[in-house]
Design a protein around this motif. Structure first.
Motif, PDB file in Angstrom:
ATOM      1  N   GLN A  47       0.823  -1.209   0.000  1.00 29.28           N
ATOM      2  CA  GLN A  47       0.000   0.000   0.000  1.00 29.28           C
ATOM      3  C   GLN A  47       0.856   1.258   0.000  1.00 29.28           C
ATOM      4  O   GLN A  47       0.646   2.166  -0.801  1.00 29.28           O
ATOM      5  CB  GLN A  47      -0.937   0.018   1.213  1.00 29.28           C
ATOM      6  CG  GLN A  47      -1.803   1.274   1.282  1.00 29.28           C
ATOM      7  CD  GLN A  47      -2.747   1.273   2.479  1.00 29.28           C
ATOM      8  OE1 GLN A  47      -2.772   0.320   3.249  1.00 29.28           O
ATOM      9  NE2 GLN A  47      -3.515   2.328   2.632  1.00 29.28           N
ATOM     10  N   LEU A  48       1.824   1.325   0.879  1.00 31.44           N
ATOM     11  CA  LEU A  48       2.650   2.518   0.986  1.00 31.44           C
ATOM     12  C   LEU A  48       3.728   2.589  -0.084  1.00 31.44           C
ATOM     13  O   LEU A  48       4.288   3.660  -0.339  1.00 31.44           O
ATOM     14  CB  LEU A  48       3.309   2.576   2.370  1.00 31.44           C
ATOM     15  CG  LEU A  48       2.362   2.627   3.565  1.00 31.44           C
ATOM     16  CD1 LEU A  48       3.160   2.614   4.864  1.00 31.44           C
ATOM     17  CD2 LEU A  48       1.465   3.859   3.503  1.00 31.44           C
ATOM     18  N   LYS A  49       4.061   1.439  -0.686  1.00 27.32           N
ATOM     19  CA  LYS A  49       5.112   1.366  -1.695  1.00 27.32           C
ATOM     20  C   LYS A  49       6.464   1.787  -1.115  1.00 27.32           C
ATOM     21  O   LYS A  49       7.296   2.377  -1.799  1.00 27.32           O
ATOM     22  CB  LYS A  49       4.778   2.243  -2.914  1.00 27.32           C
ATOM     23  CG  LYS A  49       3.405   2.000  -3.516  1.00 27.32           C
ATOM     24  CD  LYS A  49       3.223   0.566  -3.986  1.00 27.32           C
ATOM     25  CE  LYS A  49       1.865   0.358  -4.634  1.00 27.32           C
ATOM     26  NZ  LYS A  49       1.636  -1.056  -5.029  1.00 27.32           N
ATOM     27  N   LEU A  50       6.653   1.491   0.160  1.00 27.12           N
ATOM     28  CA  LEU A  50       7.898   1.821   0.836  1.00 27.12           C
ATOM     29  C   LEU A  50       8.589   0.553   1.301  1.00 27.12           C
ATOM     30  O   LEU A  50       7.929  -0.427   1.648  1.00 27.12           O
ATOM     31  CB  LEU A  50       7.632   2.723   2.051  1.00 27.12           C
ATOM     32  CG  LEU A  50       6.994   4.077   1.771  1.00 27.12           C
ATOM     33  CD1 LEU A  50       6.701   4.801   3.076  1.00 27.12           C
ATOM     34  CD2 LEU A  50       7.901   4.928   0.899  1.00 27.12           C
ATOM     35  N   GLY A  77      21.342   7.221  -3.253  1.00 25.60           N
ATOM     36  CA  GLY A  77      19.986   7.654  -3.565  1.00 25.60           C
ATOM     37  C   GLY A  77      19.776   9.111  -3.233  1.00 25.60           C
ATOM     38  O   GLY A  77      20.733   9.886  -3.096  1.00 25.60           O
ATOM     39  N   VAL A  78      18.514   9.516  -3.109  1.00 25.63           N
ATOM     40  CA  VAL A  78      18.204  10.902  -2.756  1.00 25.63           C
ATOM     41  C   VAL A  78      18.301  11.079  -1.243  1.00 25.63           C
ATOM     42  O   VAL A  78      18.172  10.122  -0.488  1.00 25.63           O
ATOM     43  CB  VAL A  78      16.796  11.293  -3.244  1.00 25.63           C
ATOM     44  CG1 VAL A  78      16.727  11.226  -4.755  1.00 25.63           C
ATOM     45  CG2 VAL A  78      15.736  10.386  -2.637  1.00 25.63           C
ATOM     46  N   GLY A  79      18.530  12.308  -0.825  1.00 25.86           N
ATOM     47  CA  GLY A  79      18.671  12.572   0.597  1.00 25.86           C
ATOM     48  C   GLY A  79      17.383  12.416   1.377  1.00 25.86           C
ATOM     49  O   GLY A  79      17.399  12.080   2.556  1.00 25.86           O
ATOM     50  N   GLY A  80      16.247  12.626   0.740  1.00 24.95           N
ATOM     51  CA  GLY A  80      14.974  12.501   1.439  1.00 24.95           C
ATOM     52  C   GLY A  80      13.845  12.287   0.448  1.00 24.95           C
ATOM     53  O   GLY A  80      13.913  12.727  -0.702  1.00 24.95           O
ATOM     54  N   SER A  81      12.808  11.612   0.902  1.00 28.99           N
ATOM     55  CA  SER A  81      11.624  11.374   0.081  1.00 28.99           C
ATOM     56  C   SER A  81      10.400  11.616   0.943  1.00 28.99           C
ATOM     57  O   SER A  81      10.307  11.099   2.056  1.00 28.99           O
ATOM     58  CB  SER A  81      11.618   9.941  -0.457  1.00 28.99           C
ATOM     59  OG  SER A  81      10.458   9.690  -1.227  1.00 28.99           O
ATOM     60  N   PHE A  82       9.451  12.419   0.440  1.00 29.48           N
ATOM     61  CA  PHE A  82       8.273  12.783   1.210  1.00 29.48           C
ATOM     62  C   PHE A  82       7.021  12.404   0.424  1.00 29.48           C
ATOM     63  O   PHE A  82       6.864  12.800  -0.725  1.00 29.48           O
ATOM     64  CB  PHE A  82       8.278  14.278   1.530  1.00 29.48           C
ATOM     65  CG  PHE A  82       9.485  14.715   2.315  1.00 29.48           C
ATOM     66  CD1 PHE A  82       9.451  14.709   3.701  1.00 29.48           C
ATOM     67  CD2 PHE A  82      10.651  15.107   1.678  1.00 29.48           C
ATOM     68  CE1 PHE A  82      10.561  15.099   4.431  1.00 29.48           C
ATOM     69  CE2 PHE A  82      11.762  15.494   2.399  1.00 29.48           C
ATOM     70  CZ  PHE A  82      11.715  15.489   3.785  1.00 29.48           C
ATOM     71  N   ILE A  83       6.150  11.649   1.062  1.00 30.51           N
ATOM     72  CA  ILE A  83       4.955  11.133   0.405  1.00 30.51           C
ATOM     73  C   ILE A  83       3.741  11.466   1.263  1.00 30.51           C
ATOM     74  O   ILE A  83       3.773  11.277   2.477  1.00 30.51           O
ATOM     75  CB  ILE A  83       5.044   9.611   0.205  1.00 30.51           C
ATOM     76  CG1 ILE A  83       6.290   9.267  -0.630  1.00 30.51           C
ATOM     77  CG2 ILE A  83       3.794   9.062  -0.468  1.00 30.51           C
ATOM     78  CD1 ILE A  83       6.598   7.797  -0.673  1.00 30.51           C
ATOM     79  N   ALA A  84       2.693  11.951   0.655  1.00 31.80           N
ATOM     80  CA  ALA A  84       1.451  12.230   1.369  1.00 31.80           C
ATOM     81  C   ALA A  84       0.283  11.772   0.519  1.00 31.80           C
ATOM     82  O   ALA A  84       0.275  11.965  -0.705  1.00 31.80           O
ATOM     83  CB  ALA A  84       1.321  13.720   1.680  1.00 31.80           C
ATOM     84  N   PHE A  85      -0.721  11.146   1.163  1.00 35.90           N
ATOM     85  CA  PHE A  85      -1.896  10.689   0.425  1.00 35.90           C
ATOM     86  C   PHE A  85      -2.890  11.820   0.180  1.00 35.90           C
ATOM     87  O   PHE A  85      -3.534  11.888  -0.852  1.00 35.90           O
ATOM     88  CB  PHE A  85      -2.581   9.557   1.184  1.00 35.90           C
ATOM     89  CG  PHE A  85      -1.822   8.267   1.134  1.00 35.90           C
ATOM     90  CD1 PHE A  85      -1.134   7.887  -0.004  1.00 35.90           C
ATOM     91  CD2 PHE A  85      -1.787   7.418   2.232  1.00 35.90           C
ATOM     92  CE1 PHE A  85      -0.433   6.700  -0.068  1.00 35.90           C
ATOM     93  CE2 PHE A  85      -1.092   6.227   2.189  1.00 35.90           C
ATOM     94  CZ  PHE A  85      -0.407   5.868   1.030  1.00 35.90           C
TER      95      PHE A  85
END
Length: 242
Positions: free
Chosen positions: A101-104, A142-150
């Motif tokens: 679901q979160l793809k994390l 990779g990237v320094g940070g990843s932010f995900i919001a529904f």
């Protein structure tokens, strides 16, 4: 291990469990071969678990997840050993799962979560800085940070006296477009939405990735990322002291 012990104190100022020092330098050792906790701390009025490190390079609490028995990970990424209130590390040998679901990925050195359903709201992770950043993300590949919001914004940035977001300009090599205008040499491996600020001769320009790269295979060639310059208005001097 010796027989299981339960530490409980009925008097303020008297610890339920006190660990001095064993031959390996451990004050308290918690171990479980079942489904319980190696160490569990609970308090109704104070702190469930408190860890404190006294020397630079020491950690108040060290949490390690390993799917093989080996020595704890070192601070090889730091020239000087990193001091920390809490140090979380994971060293996975087996493949890491991805939440459907979160793809994390379901492995992390430190996880902060707001339990749901709950009676209020809170932060999964809260970082407070005094003169430096509250939260810093760093990655080797990779990237320094990843932010995900529904439902809400991916990032909320606030500042009362400075810019809300800062892109650190970087020096890159420059070439020329078909008309002979200077053009920075930007990464061919990038995802759409990535933004970078580059500098040349003391002047900065802003660029946005508008098409992601795609891997090739067989008779299909690789497609490199495409970038477009973000046109800016005229520059002017700041006026406030901050």
């Amino acid at each position: 291990m010796a027989d299981n012990l339960v530490g409980k104190s009925q008097q303020d100022g008297i610890p339920g469990v006190y660990g001095g020092n064993d031959v390996n330098g451990n004050g308290v050792v918690g171990e479980t071969n079942g489904s319980g906790h190696g160490v569990f701390g609970q308090s109704h009025t104070g702190n469930g678990v408190v860890g404190r490190g006294w020397a630079f390079g020491a950690r108040g609490v060290v949490g390690i997840f390993d799917d093989v028995e080996q020595s704890p990970p070192s601070s090889s990424h730091f020239v000087v050993a990193a001091s920390a209130g809490v140090w979380g590390a994971t060293a996975n040998v087996a493949a890491v799962d991805t939440d459907p679901q979160l793809k994390l990925k379901t492995a992390a050195g430190v996880v902060g979560e707001v339990s749901l359903p709950g009676h209020g709201f809170g932060y999964g992770v809260l970082g407070l800085g005094h003169k430096d950043e509250g939260v810093v993300g760093w990655s080797e590949e990779g990237v320094g940070g990843s932010f995900i919001a529904f439902k809400g914004p991916g990032i909320t940035a606030k500042s009362q006296e400075r810019g809300q977001i800062r892109l650190v300009p970087r020096e890159v090599a420059f070439g020329a477009d078909p008309q002979g205008n200077p053009r920075p040499k930007l990464p061919k491996f990038a995802e759409s939405g990535e933004m970078t600020m580059v500098t040349k001769d003391g002047k900065c320009s802003l660029w946005l990735c508008v098409k992601s790269w795609r891997a090739g295979g067989g008779v299909v060639p690789q497609t490199d990322a495409r970038w477009a310059e973000v046109k800016l208005g005229a520059a002017f001097n700041g006026e406030t002291p901050s």
